[in-house]
Design a protein around this motif. Sequence first.
Motif, mmCIF file in Angstrom:
data_model
loop_
_atom_site.group_PDB
_atom_site.id
_atom_site.type_symbol
_atom_site.label_atom_id
_atom_site.label_comp_id
_atom_site.label_asym_id
_atom_site.label_seq_id
_atom_site.Cartn_x
_atom_site.Cartn_y
_atom_site.Cartn_z
ATOM 1 N N VAL A 68 12.080 -3.038 -6.768
ATOM 2 C CA VAL A 68 11.333 -2.976 -4.975
ATOM 3 C C VAL A 68 11.312 -2.200 -4.849
ATOM 4 O O VAL A 68 9.862 -2.101 -3.783
ATOM 5 N N LEU A 69 10.855 -0.626 -5.277
ATOM 6 C CA LEU A 69 10.512 0.420 -5.011
ATOM 7 C C LEU A 69 8.617 0.033 -5.091
ATOM 8 O O LEU A 69 8.038 0.955 -4.226
ATOM 9 N N ALA B 212 3.658 -1.182 1.952
ATOM 10 C CA ALA B 212 4.116 -0.223 2.900
ATOM 11 C C ALA B 212 3.726 1.365 3.281
ATOM 12 O O ALA B 212 4.005 1.127 4.510
ATOM 13 N N VAL B 213 3.295 1.552 1.520
ATOM 14 C CA VAL B 213 3.095 3.248 2.200
ATOM 15 C C VAL B 213 1.617 3.270 1.998
ATOM 16 O O VAL B 213 1.693 3.635 2.826
ATOM 17 N N ILE B 214 1.404 2.960 0.548
ATOM 18 C CA ILE B 214 -0.003 3.914 0.093
ATOM 19 C C ILE B 214 -0.580 3.323 0.551
ATOM 20 O O ILE B 214 -1.379 3.942 1.067
ATOM 21 N N VAL C 283 -2.380 2.692 -8.553
ATOM 22 C CA VAL C 283 -2.867 3.745 -9.089
ATOM 23 C C VAL C 283 -0.943 3.934 -9.475
ATOM 24 O O VAL C 283 -0.603 4.520 -10.242
ATOM 25 N N VAL C 284 -0.882 4.574 -7.776
ATOM 26 C CA VAL C 284 0.274 5.535 -7.308
ATOM 27 C C VAL C 284 1.730 4.469 -7.744
ATOM 28 O O VAL C 284 2.726 5.237 -8.515
ATOM 29 N N GLY C 285 1.702 3.571 -6.517
ATOM 30 C CA GLY C 285 2.625 2.549 -6.881
ATOM 31 C C GLY C 285 3.232 1.945 -7.963
ATOM 32 O O GLY C 285 4.513 1.558 -7.779
ATOM 33 N N PHE C 286 2.726 2.266 -8.444
ATOM 34 C CA PHE C 286 2.263 1.223 -10.260
ATOM 35 C C PHE C 286 2.498 1.861 -11.329
ATOM 36 O O PHE C 286 3.248 2.011 -12.022
#
Length: 352
Positions: free
Chosen positions: A52-53, A60-62, A109-112
């Motif tokens: 979920v994160l 929704a963020v990066i 790259v950042v979120g995963f």
Amino acid sequence: MTDPTLSRPPAPAPDRPEALADAWPAARVMPLVGWMERNRFHPLLAALLVFVLAFVLFQAVIAPLVIGVGVVLDMMGSGQTTAPTPADIMEQLTSNLPLLMTANTVGQVVGFGLLAWAVARLHTSRAGEFLRVRRPDAAGLGLAALGWVALYPAVLWTGQLNASIPLPESVRVLEQTQVDLIEGLLLGNELNAFFLFVALALTPAICEELLFRGYLQRQVERGMGTVASIVLVGVLFGLYHLRLSQAIPLSLLGVYLGFVVWATGSLWAGVLVHLLNNGLAVAAAAAARQSPEVDLEAIEAAGVPWYFGVLGLLVVAVLARVMITRRLGIAGPEPDSRPVPVSPPSSVPLPT
């Protein structure tokens, strides 16, 4: 006679093992000393929270943040001083393809990728081992790639079957918008083939595998066992792409990716297959750019005969049996992610 079981170390508590061990001879024991282990996060709960994160961070963020920064910089460059409106942002989304692909790449790259590595560190100091970032031998990679070649017609065939399932019109309109956007990226001349290869093939192959087959599969394997981890994470991979008309073939591919990672003991087998699958689309688009007479829509409309799809599945089944036999010969029958006690330091004095 002394009972031999008495000389064995006590089994660790099942709800909080001291360490994890894979069956592979080269695998190192992973001491579970991280924050999430000390606070007794159940592996399945941890997997759900991280999935979920990752979804929220990426969607929704990066990615929106990168797009927002790109829009502001573009407007500043053009001399506009007012705050960007929703219409300005939508125009950038539809016209600024490099910005869109940059946002997608940074988000993955950042979120995963980085998220999976950081969370693995919350379980053990050996994050790479936890995520199965180990080098497989050439035979393991070759079998994984050969299996993908056999699987690909089945993926296309099941995609045709999936597309024939009735869906709400709103869903089909949304998915068609996604398809049009991807085709515009692949077939347009605004982005070169190398940039597309990095953004659509290489980055997802590494980052999505770190999250799905690296972290999520490890955690579901700890909580539910090998088969459940391969199947459930594979289906989750198919649903994550938010394309219900392609959920079945994407899930089939996800299950195969999970299987080859388990069968070879290395995440790089999944990365290779993922890279081949996505890279083929980029290569086909590059060929279509160079040869206008190639009609990709006509090729897609021709479809794959059912017997090619079934034959592909049969060949994959045979190759899967070969890979299973090979794994048993190398690693033995022990499962991966086995809870084991941490060996205490030796009390034998070192020679002087």
